[in-house]
Design a protein around this motif. Structure first.
Motif, short mmCIF file in Angstrom:
data_model
loop_
_atom_site.label_atom_id
_atom_site.label_comp_id
_atom_site.label_asym_id
_atom_site.label_seq_id
_atom_site.Cartn_x
_atom_site.Cartn_y
_atom_site.Cartn_z
N ARG A 37 -8.54 -1.67 8.76
CA ARG A 37 -8.98 -2.52 9.87
C ARG A 37 -9.84 -1.63 10.76
N ARG A 89 -13.39 -5.18 8.89
CA ARG A 89 -12.67 -4.36 7.91
C ARG A 89 -13.63 -3.47 7.14
N SER A 130 2.39 -5.39 5.55
CA SER A 130 3.79 -5.08 5.81
C SER A 130 4.59 -4.80 4.54
N SER A 131 4.12 -5.32 3.38
CA SER A 131 4.92 -5.18 2.15
C SER A 131 5.24 -3.74 1.76
N VAL A 157 -0.89 -8.92 -1.68
CA VAL A 157 -1.59 -10.21 -1.80
C VAL A 157 -1.46 -10.92 -0.46
N HIS A 196 -6.31 -12.98 -0.78
CA HIS A 196 -7.11 -11.75 -0.67
C HIS A 196 -6.28 -10.56 -1.11
C1 6PG Z 1 -4.42 -5.41 5.25
C2 6PG Z 1 -4.07 -5.19 3.82
C3 6PG Z 1 -4.01 -6.48 3.03
C4 6PG Z 1 -2.54 -6.68 2.67
C5 6PG Z 1 -2.25 -8.12 2.34
C6 6PG Z 1 -0.75 -8.34 2.23
O1 6PG Z 1 -5.13 -4.60 5.83
O2 6PG Z 1 -3.93 -6.41 5.80
O3 6PG Z 1 -4.49 -4.11 3.19
O4 6PG Z 1 -4.78 -6.57 1.90
O5 6PG Z 1 -2.17 -5.87 1.60
O6 6PG Z 1 -2.73 -8.93 3.37
O7 6PG Z 1 -0.17 -8.07 3.47
P1 6PG Z 1 1.37 -8.18 3.75
O8 6PG Z 1 2.02 -7.10 2.97
O9 6PG Z 1 1.49 -7.94 5.24
O10 6PG Z 1 1.78 -9.53 3.35
#
Ligand code: 6PG
Length: 222
Positions: free
Chosen positions: A50, A159, A19-20, A122, A127
């Motif tokens: 995914r 994934r 979401s970031s 992050v 991860h």
């Molecule tokens: C995914 C991402 C994953 C993501 C982090 C942060 O497929 O979920 O590529 O690595 O960048 O989990 O996710 P948020 O931005 O949602 O906190």
């Protein structure tokens, strides 16, 4: 943006899911950003996917396409990780071939990075991309892309992820981290704990874009 404009050749950007980055993606589709991007020579990749259909709301590249790519980028410049394969491993092999053919070599030349920019996030367990703590994928040094049969955090779907060496082959790696719920894990990552997000680094520059809420105590006021 300025670096893209001054680079006259092909530009390769590796996007991230989660979401970031959504706010950043929204911005790219608005003027003045949209008019400053030379869309015909920018190529868009994704660092992890995914393993769901391309039109599933959980699909990372699908999210980027809906927010800005489909409106702004030529279709031939969008390079999704395929998810119509028999399994994530086959998808990984296909994407690795696509990356190698785009790059024009089977081995990385440190003087000529694969990507100009790699965006990263992050996760709550440290991860990044779909490289989860203590999973074998994090130790991979030969392959550029691997399948990950089971995720360590939600959404619990298999994934496909670029490996550390493939992500590292870039001029700039930009981590975007926001929100108070990220502060504890970011503190551990920046303390150098052995977590995927601590180990992912560019062979060029690594930059952290962190909002106030996510900023660890010992970084405040710096
Ligand atoms: C995914 C991402 C994953 C993501 C982090 C942060 O497929 O979920 O590529 O690595 O960048 O989990 O996710 P948020 O931005 O949602 O906190």
């Amino acid at each position: 943006m300025a670096k893209i404009a001054t680079n006259n050749s092909r530009v390769a950007i590796c996007l991230t899911g989660g979401s970031s980055p959504t706010e950043l993606y929204r911005l790219l589709a608005t003027d003045p950003f949209r008019s400053r991007i030379p869309w015909d020579r920018v190529h868009w990749f994704i660092g992890d996917e995914r393993f769901v259909r391309a039109d599933d709301p959980l699909n990372n590249m699908g999210m980027a396409r809906r927010i800005f790519l489909d409106r702004c980028a030529p279709a031939a410049n969008i390079h999704p990780i395929p998810t119509d394969t028999v399994d994530p491993e086959q998808a990984a092999r296909r994407y690795e071939s696509e990356l190698k053919s785009f790059y024009g070599a089977n081995d990385f030349d440190p003087a000529r990075p694969l990507f100009d920019l790699v965006l990263m996030g992050v996760g709550p367990d440290g991860h990044t991309a779909s490289l989860f703590p203590d999973y074998p994928a994090i130790e991979e040094i030969e392959r550029w892309v691997v399948g990950v049969p089971q995720a360590h955090v939600e959404p619990f779907v298999p994934r496909v992820t670029l490996t550390l060496p493939a992500l590292a082959s870039c001029r700039e790696m930009l981590f975007e981290v926001a929100g108070a719920q990220k502060r504890a894990i970011l503190t551990r990552v920046l303390d150098g704990e052995n977590l995927p997000a601590s180990r992912a680094r560019s062979t060029g520059e690594t930059i952290w874009l962190v909002d106030q809420a996510a900023l660890p105590e010992n970084f405040r006021g710096r």
